[in-house]
Design a protein around this motif. Structure first.
Motif, PDB file in Angstrom:
ATOM      1  N   ASP A 192      43.316  25.009  32.418  1.00 18.58           N
ATOM      2  CA  ASP A 192      43.984  25.969  31.850  1.00 18.58           C
ATOM      3  C   ASP A 192      43.379  27.411  32.172  1.00 18.58           C
ATOM      4  O   ASP A 192      42.388  27.266  31.967  1.00 18.58           O
ATOM      5  CB  ASP A 192      44.037  25.667  30.432  1.00 18.58           C
ATOM      6  N   GLY A 193      44.225  28.274  32.283  1.00 20.44           N
ATOM      7  CA  GLY A 193      43.697  29.677  32.914  1.00 20.44           C
ATOM      8  C   GLY A 193      43.108  29.772  34.467  1.00 20.44           C
ATOM      9  O   GLY A 193      42.509  30.920  34.567  1.00 20.44           O
ATOM     10  N   GLU A 194      43.193  28.844  35.000  1.00 17.37           N
ATOM     11  CA  GLU A 194      42.855  28.780  36.466  1.00 17.37           C
ATOM     12  C   GLU A 194      43.882  29.433  37.358  1.00 17.37           C
ATOM     13  O   GLU A 194      44.992  29.238  37.502  1.00 17.37           O
ATOM     14  CB  GLU A 194      42.561  27.625  37.061  1.00 17.37           C
ATOM     15  N   VAL A 195      43.462  30.480  38.182  1.00 23.21           N
ATOM     16  CA  VAL A 195      44.121  31.146  38.919  1.00 23.21           C
ATOM     17  C   VAL A 195      44.882  30.098  40.250  1.00 23.21           C
ATOM     18  O   VAL A 195      43.809  29.599  40.830  1.00 23.21           O
ATOM     19  CB  VAL A 195      43.402  32.488  39.538  1.00 23.21           C
ATOM     20  N   THR A 196      45.895  29.984  40.471  1.00 26.29           N
ATOM     21  CA  THR A 196      46.516  28.947  41.283  1.00 26.29           C
ATOM     22  C   THR A 196      47.062  29.428  42.563  1.00 26.29           C
ATOM     23  O   THR A 196      47.223  28.949  43.460  1.00 26.29           O
ATOM     24  CB  THR A 196      47.750  27.845  40.766  1.00 26.29           C
ATOM     25  N   LEU A 197      47.482  30.938  42.555  1.00 26.43           N
ATOM     26  CA  LEU A 197      48.187  31.542  43.586  1.00 26.43           C
ATOM     27  C   LEU A 197      47.854  33.197  43.395  1.00 26.43           C
ATOM     28  O   LEU A 197      47.948  33.696  42.215  1.00 26.43           O
ATOM     29  CB  LEU A 197      49.660  31.476  43.624  1.00 26.43           C
ATOM     30  N   VAL A 198      47.582  33.729  44.571  1.00 26.02           N
ATOM     31  CA  VAL A 198      47.197  35.156  44.614  1.00 26.02           C
ATOM     32  C   VAL A 198      48.570  35.792  45.354  1.00 26.02           C
ATOM     33  O   VAL A 198      48.622  35.437  46.525  1.00 26.02           O
ATOM     34  CB  VAL A 198      45.951  35.349  45.395  1.00 26.02           C
ATOM     35  N   LEU A 199      49.185  36.633  44.906  1.00 24.58           N
ATOM     36  CA  LEU A 199      50.488  36.922  45.156  1.00 24.58           C
ATOM     37  C   LEU A 199      50.018  38.546  46.000  1.00 24.58           C
ATOM     38  O   LEU A 199      50.692  38.630  46.828  1.00 24.58           O
ATOM     39  CB  LEU A 199      51.301  37.392  44.198  1.00 24.58           C
ATOM     40  N   SER A 200      49.160  38.991  45.316  1.00 26.67           N
ATOM     41  CA  SER A 200      48.862  40.586  45.795  1.00 26.67           C
ATOM     42  C   SER A 200      47.181  40.569  45.474  1.00 26.67           C
ATOM     43  O   SER A 200      46.766  40.465  44.445  1.00 26.67           O
ATOM     44  CB  SER A 200      49.521  41.406  45.237  1.00 26.67           C
ATOM     45  N   ARG A 201      46.334  40.755  46.883  1.00 30.24           N
ATOM     46  CA  ARG A 201      44.861  41.218  46.552  1.00 30.24           C
ATOM     47  C   ARG A 201      44.633  42.189  45.790  1.00 30.24           C
ATOM     48  O   ARG A 201      45.436  43.126  45.783  1.00 30.24           O
ATOM     49  CB  ARG A 201      44.269  41.046  47.776  1.00 30.24           C
ATOM     50  N   GLY A 202      43.517  42.256  44.862  1.00 27.33           N
ATOM     51  CA  GLY A 202      43.178  43.273  44.300  1.00 27.33           C
ATOM     52  C   GLY A 202      41.850  43.951  45.077  1.00 27.33           C
ATOM     53  O   GLY A 202      41.351  43.359  46.192  1.00 27.33           O
ATOM     54  N   TYR A 203      41.689  45.118  44.396  1.00 27.73           N
ATOM     55  CA  TYR A 203      40.315  46.058  45.339  1.00 27.73           C
ATOM     56  C   TYR A 203      39.525  46.683  44.106  1.00 27.73           C
ATOM     57  O   TYR A 203      40.131  47.012  42.963  1.00 27.73           O
ATOM     58  CB  TYR A 203      41.058  46.904  46.289  1.00 27.73           C
ATOM     59  N   ARG A 204      38.551  46.704  44.640  1.00 23.91           N
ATOM     60  CA  ARG A 204      37.594  47.320  43.499  1.00 23.91           C
ATOM     61  C   ARG A 204      36.295  48.087  44.420  1.00 23.91           C
ATOM     62  O   ARG A 204      36.041  47.808  45.459  1.00 23.91           O
ATOM     63  CB  ARG A 204      36.800  46.508  42.573  1.00 23.91           C
ATOM     64  N   ILE A 205      35.559  49.284  43.916  1.00 22.52           N
ATOM     65  CA  ILE A 205      34.316  49.869  44.263  1.00 22.52           C
ATOM     66  C   ILE A 205      33.514  49.734  43.153  1.00 22.52           C
ATOM     67  O   ILE A 205      33.580  50.124  42.174  1.00 22.52           O
ATOM     68  CB  ILE A 205      34.813  51.240  44.436  1.00 22.52           C
ATOM     69  N   LYS A 206      32.541  48.588  43.695  1.00 27.35           N
ATOM     70  CA  LYS A 206      31.482  48.257  42.532  1.00 27.35           C
ATOM     71  C   LYS A 206      31.891  47.730  41.204  1.00 27.35           C
ATOM     72  O   LYS A 206      32.708  46.560  41.440  1.00 27.35           O
ATOM     73  CB  LYS A 206      30.422  49.457  42.022  1.00 27.35           C
ATOM     74  N   ASP A 207      31.797  48.554  40.252  1.00 30.25           N
ATOM     75  CA  ASP A 207      32.545  47.917  39.067  1.00 30.25           C
ATOM     76  C   ASP A 207      34.017  48.637  38.567  1.00 30.25           C
ATOM     77  O   ASP A 207      34.203  48.505  37.492  1.00 30.25           O
ATOM     78  CB  ASP A 207      31.481  48.251  37.820  1.00 30.25           C
ATOM     79  N   ARG A 208      34.449  49.566  39.442  1.00 31.77           N
ATOM     80  CA  ARG A 208      35.678  50.186  39.024  1.00 31.77           C
ATOM     81  C   ARG A 208      36.726  49.806  39.824  1.00 31.77           C
ATOM     82  O   ARG A 208      36.797  49.309  41.017  1.00 31.77           O
ATOM     83  CB  ARG A 208      35.293  51.680  39.757  1.00 31.77           C
ATOM     84  N   LEU A 209      37.756  49.403  39.032  1.00 33.49           N
ATOM     85  CA  LEU A 209      38.912  48.790  39.388  1.00 33.49           C
ATOM     86  C   LEU A 209      39.925  49.822  40.094  1.00 33.49           C
ATOM     87  O   LEU A 209      40.225  50.702  39.601  1.00 33.49           O
ATOM     88  CB  LEU A 209      39.783  47.953  38.494  1.00 33.49           C
ATOM     89  N   LEU A 210      40.299  49.468  41.405  1.00 30.99           N
ATOM     90  CA  LEU A 210      41.158  50.376  42.084  1.00 30.99           C
ATOM     91  C   LEU A 210      42.659  49.743  41.959  1.00 30.99           C
ATOM     92  O   LEU A 210      43.654  50.370  41.768  1.00 30.99           O
ATOM     93  CB  LEU A 210      40.854  50.211  43.505  1.00 30.99           C
ATOM     94  N   ARG A 211      42.904  48.241  42.121  1.00 36.42           N
ATOM     95  CA  ARG A 211      43.993  47.884  42.016  1.00 36.42           C
ATOM     96  C   ARG A 211      43.868  46.268  41.631  1.00 36.42           C
ATOM     97  O   ARG A 211      43.282  45.569  42.332  1.00 36.42           O
ATOM     98  CB  ARG A 211      45.179  47.646  43.259  1.00 36.42           C
ATOM     99  N   PRO A 212      44.381  45.689  40.316  1.00 36.97           N
ATOM    100  CA  PRO A 212      44.205  44.586  40.156  1.00 36.97           C
ATOM    101  C   PRO A 212      44.923  43.398  40.979  1.00 36.97           C
ATOM    102  O   PRO A 212      45.997  43.747  41.624  1.00 36.97           O
ATOM    103  CB  PRO A 212      44.792  44.340  38.776  1.00 36.97           C
ATOM    104  N   ALA A 213      44.348  42.162  41.179  1.00 36.48           N
ATOM    105  CA  ALA A 213      44.826  41.232  41.818  1.00 36.48           C
ATOM    106  C   ALA A 213      46.032  40.751  41.243  1.00 36.48           C
ATOM    107  O   ALA A 213      46.034  40.420  39.839  1.00 36.48           O
ATOM    108  CB  ALA A 213      43.973  40.161  42.191  1.00 36.48           C
ATOM    109  N   MET A 214      47.373  40.494  41.761  1.00 38.05           N
ATOM    110  CA  MET A 214      48.474  40.002  41.069  1.00 38.05           C
ATOM    111  C   MET A 214      48.254  38.294  41.389  1.00 38.05           C
ATOM    112  O   MET A 214      48.459  37.991  42.408  1.00 38.05           O
ATOM    113  CB  MET A 214      49.744  40.460  41.528  1.00 38.05           C
ATOM    114  N   VAL A 215      48.517  37.785  40.219  1.00 40.63           N
ATOM    115  CA  VAL A 215      47.968  36.233  40.532  1.00 40.63           C
ATOM    116  C   VAL A 215      49.290  35.419  39.568  1.00 40.63           C
ATOM    117  O   VAL A 215      49.622  35.942  38.468  1.00 40.63           O
ATOM    118  CB  VAL A 215      46.693  35.956  39.857  1.00 40.63           C
ATOM    119  N   LYS A 216      49.187  34.039  39.980  1.00 43.90           N
ATOM    120  CA  LYS A 216      49.856  33.292  39.362  1.00 43.90           C
ATOM    121  C   LYS A 216      48.857  32.096  38.446  1.00 43.90           C
ATOM    122  O   LYS A 216      47.696  31.724  39.088  1.00 43.90           O
ATOM    123  CB  LYS A 216      50.694  32.331  39.980  1.00 43.90           C
ATOM    124  N   VAL A 217      48.946  31.985  37.012  1.00 42.45           N
ATOM    125  CA  VAL A 217      47.898  31.228  36.286  1.00 42.45           C
ATOM    126  C   VAL A 217      48.333  29.814  35.776  1.00 42.45           C
ATOM    127  O   VAL A 217      49.641  29.823  35.326  1.00 42.45           O
ATOM    128  CB  VAL A 217      47.352  32.229  35.080  1.00 42.45           C
TER     129      VAL A 217
END
Length: 77
Positions: free
Chosen positions: A49-74
């Motif tokens: 329960d709560g495991e990411v099973t599919l990544v629809l769109s990759r996310g990006y970050r610079i160190k601890d700053r989020l640029l774009r979250p990863a879109m996932v199926k859980v």
């Protein structure tokens, strides 16, 4: 043309990496709302329960700053 576009894409990815941009690839990890955006939840056999099973769109970050979250199926229990 295809080879040229591929080379430009590779150079762009290398430039982003030099500037500290990292790809968020959460496949198989636990869902974290700070780094991931859940698009769907579904029952998945063999997944916890709560495991990411599919990544629809990759996310990006610079160190601890989020640029774009990863879109996932859980997965749900």
């Amino acid at each position: 043309y295809v080879k040229g576009v591929g080379l430009i894409g590779k150079q762009f990815a290398e430039m982003l990496a030099r500037r500290g941009v990292e790809v968020i690839d959460p496949l198989g990890a636990d869902f974290d709302p700070h780094w991931h955006e859940a698009i769907a939840r579904e029952a998945a056999e063999g997944a916890r329960d709560g495991e990411v099973t599919l990544v629809l769109s990759r996310g990006y970050r610079i160190k601890d700053r989020l640029l774009r979250p990863a879109m996932v199926k859980v997965a749900t229990a």
